[in-house]
Scaffold this motif. Sequence first.
Motif, PDB file in Angstrom:
ATOM      1  N   ASP A   1     -60.709  18.757   7.673  1.00 41.72           N
ATOM      2  CA  ASP A   1     -61.078  19.806   6.712  1.00 41.72           C
ATOM      3  C   ASP A   1     -62.274  19.414   5.845  1.00 41.72           C
ATOM      4  N   GLY A   2     -63.303  18.858   6.488  1.00 40.32           N
ATOM      5  CA  GLY A   2     -64.539  18.535   5.786  1.00 40.32           C
ATOM      6  C   GLY A   2     -64.584  17.158   5.159  1.00 40.32           C
ATOM      7  N   HIS A   3     -63.565  16.319   5.357  1.00 40.27           N
ATOM      8  CA  HIS A   3     -63.529  14.975   4.764  1.00 40.27           C
ATOM      9  C   HIS A   3     -64.388  14.035   5.611  1.00 40.27           C
ATOM     10  N   LEU A   4     -65.489  13.573   5.036  1.00 41.60           N
ATOM     11  CA  LEU A   4     -66.508  12.842   5.797  1.00 41.60           C
ATOM     12  C   LEU A   4     -65.981  11.560   6.422  1.00 41.60           C
ATOM     13  N   TYR A   5     -65.306  10.736   5.642  1.00 42.77           N
ATOM     14  CA  TYR A   5     -64.826   9.449   6.150  1.00 42.77           C
ATOM     15  C   TYR A   5     -63.875   9.628   7.334  1.00 42.77           C
ATOM     16  N   THR A   6     -62.957  10.584   7.211  1.00 39.47           N
ATOM     17  CA  THR A   6     -62.017  10.846   8.312  1.00 39.47           C
ATOM     18  C   THR A   6     -62.754  11.387   9.523  1.00 39.47           C
ATOM     19  N   GLY A   7     -63.779  12.200   9.290  1.00 45.53           N
ATOM     20  CA  GLY A   7     -64.595  12.691  10.395  1.00 45.53           C
ATOM     21  C   GLY A   7     -65.281  11.565  11.137  1.00 45.53           C
TER      22      GLY A   7
ATOM     23  N   LEU B   1     -64.166   8.450  11.401  1.00 44.05           N
ATOM     24  CA  LEU B   1     -63.149   7.742  12.179  1.00 44.05           C
ATOM     25  C   LEU B   1     -62.821   8.488  13.469  1.00 44.05           C
ATOM     26  N   SER B   2     -62.772   9.810  13.403  1.00 45.17           N
ATOM     27  CA  SER B   2     -62.547  10.594  14.617  1.00 45.17           C
ATOM     28  C   SER B   2     -63.709  10.433  15.584  1.00 45.17           C
ATOM     29  N   LEU B   3     -64.921  10.466  15.066  1.00 46.48           N
ATOM     30  CA  LEU B   3     -66.107  10.268  15.897  1.00 46.48           C
ATOM     31  C   LEU B   3     -66.021   8.969  16.685  1.00 46.48           C
ATOM     32  N   LEU B   4     -65.617   7.894  16.038  1.00 46.20           N
ATOM     33  CA  LEU B   4     -65.574   6.593  16.701  1.00 46.20           C
ATOM     34  C   LEU B   4     -64.489   6.534  17.776  1.00 46.20           C
ATOM     35  N   GLN B   5     -63.524   7.431  17.734  1.00 46.01           N
ATOM     36  CA  GLN B   5     -62.527   7.553  18.810  1.00 46.01           C
ATOM     37  C   GLN B   5     -63.077   8.284  20.019  1.00 46.01           C
ATOM     38  N   GLY B   6     -64.228   8.920  19.884  1.00 48.35           N
ATOM     39  CA  GLY B   6     -64.765   9.758  20.954  1.00 48.35           C
ATOM     40  C   GLY B   6     -64.507  11.223  20.748  1.00 48.35           C
ATOM     41  N   ILE B   7     -63.941  11.581  19.597  1.00 52.02           N
ATOM     42  CA  ILE B   7     -63.684  12.988  19.294  1.00 52.02           C
ATOM     43  C   ILE B   7     -64.990  13.626  18.847  1.00 52.02           C
TER      44      ILE B   7
ATOM     45  N   GLU C   1     -70.242  25.667   3.826  1.00 51.95           N
ATOM     46  CA  GLU C   1     -70.450  24.335   3.256  1.00 51.95           C
ATOM     47  C   GLU C   1     -70.566  23.247   4.312  1.00 51.95           C
ATOM     48  N   GLN C   2     -70.119  23.516   5.537  1.00 55.56           N
ATOM     49  CA  GLN C   2     -70.102  22.490   6.589  1.00 55.56           C
ATOM     50  C   GLN C   2     -71.396  22.517   7.396  1.00 55.56           C
ATOM     51  N   LYS C   3     -72.488  22.301   6.711  1.00 56.24           N
ATOM     52  CA  LYS C   3     -73.782  22.374   7.391  1.00 56.24           C
ATOM     53  C   LYS C   3     -74.062  21.125   8.210  1.00 56.24           C
ATOM     54  N   GLU C   4     -73.667  19.955   7.720  1.00 58.41           N
ATOM     55  CA  GLU C   4     -73.896  18.701   8.424  1.00 58.41           C
ATOM     56  C   GLU C   4     -72.618  17.876   8.395  1.00 58.41           C
ATOM     57  N   PHE C   5     -72.199  17.413   9.555  1.00 54.97           N
ATOM     58  CA  PHE C   5     -70.959  16.667   9.663  1.00 54.97           C
ATOM     59  C   PHE C   5     -71.032  15.825  10.943  1.00 54.97           C
ATOM     60  N   PRO C   6     -70.303  14.709  11.016  1.00 55.85           N
ATOM     61  CA  PRO C   6     -70.395  13.861  12.219  1.00 55.85           C
ATOM     62  C   PRO C   6     -69.933  14.547  13.495  1.00 55.85           C
TER      63      PRO C   6
END
Length: 447
Positions: free
Chosen positions: A65-71, A73-79, A100-105
Motif C-alpha cells: 500500500d505504497g510503503h517504500l521499504y516493503t516495496g 523487499l518485494s522487488l528483491l524477491q523478484g516481485i 500519489e503512486q507516481k514512482e515506486f520500485p
Amino acid sequence: MSDLFISGGIVIDPEKAEKYKADVLVRDGVIAAIGDLAAPEGAQVIDASGCYVCPGFIDPHGHIDGHLYTGELSLLQGITTTIGGNCGFSPLDLEKFFAEQKEFPIHQAEMIGMCALRHAAGVYDPFQAASEEQVDRMAQLCDKALRDGACGVSLGPAYTPGSSILEMQALCLVAKAHGKPVSIDTRMDSMTDLNSLQEAIDLAAHSGCRMIVSHFVYQYGVGVEEEAMDMVARARGMGVDVVFDSGMYKDWCSSIGAALFEPGIMRANGIELYHLRMITGEHIGIVPDEELYFHLREHHPGDAVVVNTGLQSAVYAIAKNPLCMVSTDTGAYLPGEGHPQIAGSFPRFLREMVIDRAELSWEEALPHMTSWPAQVLGLEKKGRMQIGCDADLVILNPQTLCDRADFPGLGQPNAAPEGIDYVIVGGEIAAKSAKPTGVMAGRAIRI
C-alpha cells in the motif's frame, strides 16, 4: 530508454510450460523479441548465461500500500507487481492513492477493502453488523472505488466478526457487476472449522463473482487442508469460480490488538500464549505471558505478533495445488522487524518446491507466480513471456537461489535472498545482485 538485451539465458515460458535457450530483446518497456538474436547497437547487455529468464513475479496478496521499504523487499524477491488492499484493509480514496503512486520500485494494483468501507459508512465496532442503510452506503463507495481503478474487493470477516452475509453479498455483487474478483480473509470461528470456507464458496455462488481465498495455509493448514482443497475442487466442479493464494510459512501474523486475538476467539482456535512471539516493537522476540498479553493489547495494539499453530506439511500440500497462487502477505515494517515472508516467500517457494523437494518442475512452478495470478486478476500484459507483453522480468541463478530471511530472534526477517541476479521492471533494471538500483519504474495499475 535504451534497448535492453538479455543474452544466452534459459527462457521459461509459464503459459506454454517450455524452457529453452534464447536471447530476449526489451524495447520501450515491452518484450520486443525472443530467439537467437544479435544485440542492437547501443543496447545495454546482460549476460544471462547459466541463468533462467522468466516473467516478473506477481504477488496477489500483500499489504504494501505504497510503503517504500516493503516495496523494495518485494522487488528483491523478484516481485514486479503486487496487489494491495487485502484482508478488508485499504485506502478508501483510491483515486488519491493512485495519483500519489507516481514512482515506486514495483507496480501496484489495489483492492478496495470491506473494513475501510465499513468505517466510511459509520460501522466502527468489528463485532457489529452494518445496517441496511450502511450496507447501501458501502456498496456505493465500493462501486466508486472500482470505477476509479480498484482491481477487486477484499473482504475481512476475520477482522470484523460481526460482519453479516448481507453486507458481504452486496459487495460481491458490485464486484461481479464490474467483472472484478473478490478476495476474502475467512473467519476464524475455530481452529479446524471449515464453515468459513463454505461461507466464501456460498458468497461466490450467490453473486457469480470470482472468489480468492486468502493465505490458504494460514486459514486451513492445521490438518484440514486436504478437505479444504477438496471443497474448492467440488465447488469449481459445480461452476463456482473459487481459487486461492498461499505462502511458504506455517506461522501467520497480525496485530496483537486485532479481534483475532480476543481471548474468546483465541480459545476457539486453540491459540495459547506459548504459540505467540512478538515480531515488532519494544518486546520483539518475546513470547508474552498473560500480563504482557493484556498490556500489549491495551497499550501497543499495533505491534505485530506471529502465531505458530500450522503444519509444515500443509505448506507443501497447498503450494503444489494448481489453483494456488504464491503470495507473501507482506506488510509494512521497520528494518529488522516483521515476518520473513516480507523477504523470502517467492525464492523459498522455488527453492523448496523445485530444487530441494522436487515436487514441481520449473515449468510447473512458474505459473503459480506469474501467468496464473495474471489470469485470475486480469493482468493481461503481465506474467507472460510473449512478444508485446510488459518487460517485467526476473533473471535468476538456479544454482544459488535460496531465501535467507528468518524470524526475529532467529535471524533477520529482511535478509535479501540469493540467486535473484536481476529484476527488471518496465524494461529497466530495478535490482541487481540483491540490491535496488534506485530505478523507480513501478506504476500504479488501474484495472
